[in-house]
Design a protein around this motif. Structure first.
Motif, PDB file in Angstrom:
ATOM      1  N   LEU A  95       0.838  -1.206   0.000  1.00 36.44           N
ATOM      2  CA  LEU A  95       0.000   0.000   0.000  1.00 36.44           C
ATOM      3  C   LEU A  95       0.878   1.264   0.000  1.00 36.44           C
ATOM      4  O   LEU A  95       0.626   2.203  -0.762  1.00 36.44           O
ATOM      5  N   ALA A  96       1.935   1.221   0.815  1.00 34.09           N
ATOM      6  CA  ALA A  96       2.820   2.392   0.919  1.00 34.09           C
ATOM      7  C   ALA A  96       3.457   2.713  -0.422  1.00 34.09           C
ATOM      8  O   ALA A  96       3.550   3.882  -0.816  1.00 34.09           O
ATOM      9  N   VAL A  97       3.894   1.674  -1.131  1.00 30.29           N
ATOM     10  CA  VAL A  97       4.538   1.880  -2.444  1.00 30.29           C
ATOM     11  C   VAL A  97       3.546   2.502  -3.436  1.00 30.29           C
ATOM     12  O   VAL A  97       3.902   3.399  -4.206  1.00 30.29           O
ATOM     13  N   GLY A  98       2.279   2.054  -3.366  1.00 32.32           N
ATOM     14  CA  GLY A  98       1.250   2.586  -4.283  1.00 32.32           C
ATOM     15  C   GLY A  98       0.916   4.041  -4.022  1.00 32.32           C
ATOM     16  O   GLY A  98       0.410   4.733  -4.903  1.00 32.32           O
ATOM     17  N   MET A  99       1.195   4.479  -2.809  1.00 36.33           N
ATOM     18  CA  MET A  99       0.815   5.850  -2.444  1.00 36.33           C
ATOM     19  C   MET A  99       2.001   6.789  -2.367  1.00 36.33           C
ATOM     20  O   MET A  99       1.840   7.966  -2.013  1.00 36.33           O
ATOM     21  N   ILE A 100       3.173   6.275  -2.670  1.00 34.03           N
ATOM     22  CA  ILE A 100       4.407   7.024  -2.376  1.00 34.03           C
ATOM     23  C   ILE A 100       4.479   8.391  -3.066  1.00 34.03           C
ATOM     24  O   ILE A 100       5.108   9.313  -2.578  1.00 34.03           O
TER      25      ILE A 100
END
Lengths: 337, 231
Positions: free
Chosen positions: B132-137
């Motif tokens: 999720l973090a990578v998708g929102m970075i």
């Protein structure tokens, strides 16, 4: 690039083994070739159950010829002959020196050989030549002593060598030697072509493993994610550059080592053609990663193409097929041009 | 912000989506809801621009270079890399320069203690958090989540939902797929109910009793029955 290197070396032992495997194989092959070439002498056994000094004299004379590996025994080692460890066994009779001096040599030496023996005749001729040289000198000395009894037999025997210098009975003439060299050159060329084919097969496997990395990323939806955040194919391009570097360096090294081992001088045209073939293989895999989704499909493609290519290569190699436009669809066929 | 006009998608002679019309506004929170095979993932991929519709249009109006954040169903992370490396890599390719947002996200998702661990060393829930973090970075304007909460324990789910709620309140648009009523009740989205490739209705999460399920499949009706039974 860093991502790709880390991914490749995730299973670093696999990759290290895969990269160093041809070098290990080359070292092993060189060691074996060296030891084999040392053993290319013809193994024969000379049996002298009476351990006569003349046998040693004759053998030391023959041992100057590196063609033979001579082992002296006191009994007949039939098992070695049956196993093919030696080409032949020669049994020296009792009182050989007396027989030589009296020229009584008919059927005096027993010669054992098996059906597979090929080159033992060379030793037979060499042995016969050495013994006959002595016999002829002894016969000459006998004749001289009969005519002039005051002469010393040993002096006459030694003197006889000046006039009786028999040529070895077995001798290759120039044309035959030339013919053997041509055969050897042709055989070396065939081996060179086969080894180039093996390098292609090896690189094909390495490329399949590199392509698997791309399919892993595809299956994990990494490319989907990257397509959304960045409308480029940076990761794919980085993979392609990395693949070209790995395959280029690896194949160039292998081909240069091969040429160094097999040829007297470098043929850069062959090197460039083979490197281009391997890079062509990389391009095929690169294209396939756009169409293939599953790893199983990739393995099926890699196996099918390499199998059909191998069959076509050997059919052309053994002249069951002639090179045609369609044979060039299978990359190894280019090696045979 | 995102317009769907008569979106139809056909694959191998079969219609996976037929005539979908809809409009996603800035700051919306929408769930694509429906049984397996309803066409949810395909519609989300069309919204992300990963799949081109056979017919119709999907238009995004944005001034940002990278307005979309996409979190796929799979854990789309590089094996062999640490969490920090993953984040640094995506930060680099998306040219995200704000470390404040990144640090805030790391804190909110509770992944500060695993930054130096490799992906394969993490639990399923932690992997989902990093996914999720990578998708929102890159601070996307619209975040598309394809079953991003599968296999996540309640504690991790709480962290993820809190962060998503916070982003939504700050104006980020969220479109997600889930079968989990707990997540729907937490994010309180507008529900786009899909069944057999068709958009049956669009309702608020707390108005599903007004939903007309006539013509819907048995599987779809069961999905709503589960929620009624839970209450």
């Amino acid at each position: 690039m860093r991502i790709i290197v880390k991914k490749i070396f995730k299973n670093k032992w696999t990759w290290l083994f895969l990269v160093f495997m041809p070098l290990i194989a080359a070292i092993m092959a060189m060691t074996l070739v060296d030891s084999t070439s040392n053993d290319l002498r013809i193994p024969v056994v000379v049996v002298d159950s009476h351990e006569q000094p003349i046998t040693d004299d004759i053998l030391s004379e023959i041992k100057g010829d590196d063609t033979f590996y001579i082992k002296k025994e006191t009994s007949i080692p039939r098992y070695a002959l049956e196993r093919g460890e030696v080409e032949a066994i020669f049994v020296i009779p009792e009182n050989l020196e007396e027989k030589i001096n009296s020229s009584d040599l008919e059927k005096s030496i027993l010669w054992y050989r098996n059906k597979r023996s090929v080159f033992d005749g060379l030793f037979k001729e060499q042995l016969a030549s050495t013994i006959m040289k002595r016999a002829v000198r002894a016969e000459a000395a006998n004749i001289v002593i009969n005519e002039q009894p005051e002469q010393n037999w040993n002096e006459t025997y030694d003197y006889g060598l000046r006039y009786f210098e028999p040529e070895p009975i077995f001798q290759l003439n120039f044309e035959e030697i030339q013919s053997v060299q041509n055969d050897a050159g042709e055989e070396s060329n065939q081996q060179y072509i086969l080894l180039r084919f093996l390098i292609w097969i090896y690189m094909w496997i390495v490329l399949a493993m590199l392509a698997k990395i791309v399919l892993d990323w595809k299956q994990q939806a990494i490319f989907d994610r990257m397509s959304v955040v960045h409308h480029s194919h940076k990761l794919r391009h980085a993979w392609l550059i990395m693949t070209i570097l790995i395959t280029g360096i690896l194949s160039l090294s292998l081909l240069l080592i091969l040429q160094h081992m097999m040829l007297e001088k470098l043929i850069w045209f062959d090197v460039f053609r083979d490197v281009l073939l391997i890079l062509g293989s990389a391009v095929i895999y690169y294209m396939m990663t756009y169409f293939i989704r599953r790893k199983e499909t990739l393995w099926a493609f890699a196996l099918s193409y390499s199998t059909v290519s191998t069959v076509v290569f050997f059919l052309v190699y053994y002249q069951f097929l002639t090179l045609d436009w369609w044979t060039f669809l299978f990359l190894p066929s280019w090696i045979l041009m | 912000m995102l317009n769907l006009q008569d979106v139809t998608y056909k694959k191998r002679g079969k219609y996976l989506l037929s005539g979908i019309n809809g409009h996603v506004k800035l700051g919306d929170c929408i769930t694509l809801f429906g049984p397996n095979g309803a066409g949810k993932s395909t519609l989300l991929k069309i919204m992300a621009g990963l799949v081109k519709p056979t017919k119709g249009k999907c238009q995004i109006e944005s001034s940002s270079k990278n307005p979309i954040g996409y979190v796929p169903q799979q854990v789309a992370l590089f094996e062999g890399l640490t969490v920090k490396d993953q984040l640094a890599y995506y930060q680099k390719i998306t040219k995200q320069k704000s470390d404040t947002f990144l640090n805030d996200m790391i804190q909110s998702l509770g992944i500060e203690d695993i930054l130096h661990k490799r992906i394969e060393q993490l639990s399923g829930g932690m992997q989902r958090k990093v996914n999720l973090a990578v998708g929102m970075i890159h601070q996307p304007e619209i975040l598309l989540l394809d079953e991003a909460f599968v296999g996540v324990d309640l504690a991790a789910k709480y962290d993820m939902l809190s962060w998503l709620n916070q982003l939504n309140q700050q104006g980020t648009t969220i479109v997600f797929i889930t079968h989990d009523w707990y997540i729907i009740n937490s994010l309180k989205p507008t529900m786009w109910v899909l069944d057999e490739g068709q958009l049956l209705d669009q309702v608020e999460w707390n108005s599903i009793s007004y939903l007309n399920l006539n013509g819907g499949s048995r599987s779809l009706q069961k999905m709503f029955d589960v929620n009624v039974a839970n209450h």
